[in-house]
Design a protein around this motif. Structure first.
Motif, PDB file in Angstrom:
ATOM      1  N   MET A   3       0.851  -1.172   0.000  1.00 11.73           N
ATOM      2  CA  MET A   3       0.000   0.000   0.000  1.00 11.73           C
ATOM      3  C   MET A   3       0.893   1.231   0.000  1.00 11.73           C
ATOM      4  SD  MET A   3      -3.107  -1.113   0.062  1.00 11.73           S
ATOM      5  CE  MET A   3      -4.094   0.269   0.603  1.00 11.73           C
ATOM      6  N   SER A   6       3.762   1.967   2.493  1.00  8.26           N
ATOM      7  CA  SER A   6       4.146   0.713   3.126  1.00  8.26           C
ATOM      8  C   SER A   6       5.500   0.254   2.610  1.00  8.26           C
ATOM      9  CB  SER A   6       3.088  -0.356   2.828  1.00  8.26           C
ATOM     10  OG  SER A   6       3.526  -1.628   3.229  1.00  8.26           O
ATOM     11  N   ARG A  32     -13.026  -2.430   3.091  1.00  9.87           N
ATOM     12  CA  ARG A  32     -12.874  -1.104   2.486  1.00  9.87           C
ATOM     13  C   ARG A  32     -14.174  -0.310   2.546  1.00  9.87           C
ATOM     14  NH1 ARG A  32      -8.284  -0.545  -0.911  1.00  9.87           N
ATOM     15  NH2 ARG A  32      -7.161  -2.500  -1.265  1.00  9.87           N
ATOM     16  N   PHE A 130      -9.424  -6.083   2.634  1.00 12.58           N
ATOM     17  CA  PHE A 130      -7.984  -5.913   2.478  1.00 12.58           C
ATOM     18  C   PHE A 130      -7.329  -7.294   2.567  1.00 12.58           C
ATOM     19  CE2 PHE A 130      -9.291  -1.749   4.086  1.00 12.58           C
ATOM     20  CZ  PHE A 130      -8.650  -0.908   3.186  1.00 12.58           C
ATOM     21  N   SER A 132      -4.309  -8.255   2.803  1.00 12.38           N
ATOM     22  CA  SER A 132      -3.239  -8.358   3.799  1.00 12.38           C
ATOM     23  C   SER A 132      -3.799  -8.588   5.199  1.00 12.38           C
ATOM     24  CB  SER A 132      -2.378  -7.093   3.787  1.00 12.38           C
ATOM     25  OG  SER A 132      -3.162  -5.940   4.029  1.00 12.38           O
ATOM     26  N   THR A 133      -4.975  -8.008   5.474  1.00 13.75           N
ATOM     27  CA  THR A 133      -5.602  -8.225   6.788  1.00 13.75           C
ATOM     28  C   THR A 133      -6.033  -9.671   6.935  1.00 13.75           C
ATOM     29  OG1 THR A 133      -6.378  -5.931   6.853  1.00 13.75           O
ATOM     30  CG2 THR A 133      -7.440  -7.497   8.338  1.00 13.75           C
ATOM     31  N   ASP A 211      -7.971   1.897  12.792  1.00 16.64           N
ATOM     32  CA  ASP A 211      -7.561   2.973  11.893  1.00 16.64           C
ATOM     33  C   ASP A 211      -8.165   4.307  12.288  1.00 16.64           C
ATOM     34  OD1 ASP A 211     -10.229   2.352  11.113  1.00 16.64           O
ATOM     35  OD2 ASP A 211      -9.845   3.221   9.134  1.00 16.64           O
ATOM     36  N   VAL A 230      -3.498   1.636  12.017  1.00 14.34           N
ATOM     37  CA  VAL A 230      -3.327   1.365  10.592  1.00 14.34           C
ATOM     38  C   VAL A 230      -3.603   2.660   9.836  1.00 14.34           C
ATOM     39  CG1 VAL A 230      -4.034  -0.042   8.627  1.00 14.34           C
ATOM     40  CG2 VAL A 230      -4.095  -1.016  10.933  1.00 14.34           C
ATOM     41  N   ARG A 232      -3.914   4.242   6.472  1.00 10.18           N
ATOM     42  CA  ARG A 232      -4.048   4.115   5.022  1.00 10.18           C
ATOM     43  C   ARG A 232      -4.433   5.448   4.380  1.00 10.18           C
ATOM     44  NH1 ARG A 232      -6.601  -1.293   6.336  1.00 10.18           N
ATOM     45  NH2 ARG A 232      -5.118  -2.854   5.602  1.00 10.18           N
ATOM     46  N   ASP A 250       0.054  -0.574   6.359  1.00  6.75           N
ATOM     47  CA  ASP A 250      -0.762  -1.710   5.929  1.00  6.75           C
ATOM     48  C   ASP A 250      -0.370  -2.911   6.779  1.00  6.75           C
ATOM     49  OD1 ASP A 250      -1.018  -4.256   3.832  1.00  6.75           O
ATOM     50  OD2 ASP A 250      -2.655  -2.816   3.689  1.00  6.75           O
ATOM     51  N   GLU A 252       0.327  -5.809   5.970  1.00  7.90           N
ATOM     52  CA  GLU A 252       1.390  -6.655   5.410  1.00  7.90           C
ATOM     53  C   GLU A 252       2.713  -6.385   6.132  1.00  7.90           C
ATOM     54  OE1 GLU A 252       1.799  -5.667   1.304  1.00  7.90           O
ATOM     55  OE2 GLU A 252       2.506  -3.623   1.694  1.00  7.90           O
TER      56      GLU A 252
END
Length: 259
Positions: A3, A6, A32, A130, A132-133, A211, A230, A232, A250, A252
């Motif tokens: 992201m 990241s 999202r 997401f 990665s989550t 977030d 987080v 973003r 992110d 990840e």
């Protein structure tokens, strides 16, 4: 793919020796759907503010989808978001009742209007997650961590089902729980503490992943062992100032290990 902002490489490691559970916020962390919430809030508030300004002969000042969303409504129960934002404009409305129709000029009426708009957007655009989550959640579960989702949304269960990920969580605390059990919404820690109780873990042995500023504040207020912000949307400093122990662009960037 990393992201924006990241590194694409793990910069934080969660050890099973240090922690027993991880509690995830929903919107903006797992899904999202935050952009759908922002669109619904803006449409609802702008319609209301424009009508009010015309009626009172005032200048219309629209809802700011960045500043106003982040400061007054993100992470909070709907009616708390309505109260907080209107207060920032010097507007006080009667609370009304949770059953107020969306057309009623009350806190609950506006909250229900926003929810109707959000559900319409959800039905037409669907739910994005997401990746990665989900990768991190599956890794955590494989290592024996307990995992919960904690959201102010009354639509949490529907969103999880629509995304096909409801089975990934050992516990869920959402807006329906807040209303039924008279729990205070974020930034109060009640919802996260309720999730920790359902998981049977000590808050000091759990990590909160958020977030939203209000969610980070809730994690710190609950004295959780770790609060992971987080970022973003380019608000790393705000999350850190709210009390996040760590901030990543992110998930990840987060690894999980047994020891």
């Amino acid at each position: 793919m990393a992201m924006p902002g990241s590194t694409g490489q793990p910069t934080l490691t969660l050890s099973r020796v240090a922690f027993d559970a991880v509690l995830f916020d929903l919107d903006g962390v797992i899904t999202r759907t935050a952009k759908l919430h922002i669109a619904a809030w803006k449409t609802m508030f702008d319609d209301y503010l424009e009508q009010r300004a015309r009626r009172l002969g005032e200048t219309f000042q629209p809802f700011d989808p960045d500043r106003d969303y982040r400061e007054f409504v993100d992470g909070k129960a709907r009616h708390d978001g309505v109260v907080g934002f209107l207060a920032s404009r010097g507007i006080v409305l009667p609370l009304g009742d949770p059953g107020d129709p969306p057309e009623r000029e009350s806190v609950w009426g506006l909250a229900n209007r926003k929810n109707r708009l959000y559900l319409d957007l959800l039905a037409t655009r669907g739910v994005e997650v997401f990746p990665s989550t989900l990768t991190l959640i599956r890794r955590l579960r494989a290592l024996g961590f307990k995992v919960a989702v904690v959201s102010a949304s009354k639509n949490c269960a529907e969103v999880l089902r629509a995304a096909g990920i409801a089975a990934l969580f050992d516990a869920r605390v959402d807006g329906l729980d807040l209303e039924r059990d008279r729990l205070r919404g974020k930034p109060a820690p009640d919802s996260f503490l309720a999730a920790a109780r359902r998981l049977g873990v000590d808050p000091a042995r759990a990590v909160v992943v958020e977030d939203a500023i209000a969610g980070v504040q809730a994690g710190r207020a609950g004295r959780f062992g770790g609060v992971l912000g987080v970022d973003r949307t380019g608000h790393r400093d705000a999350l850190a100032a709210a009390g996040a122990h760590w901030v990543v662009a992110d998930l990840e960037e987060v690894a999980a290990v047994p020891a």
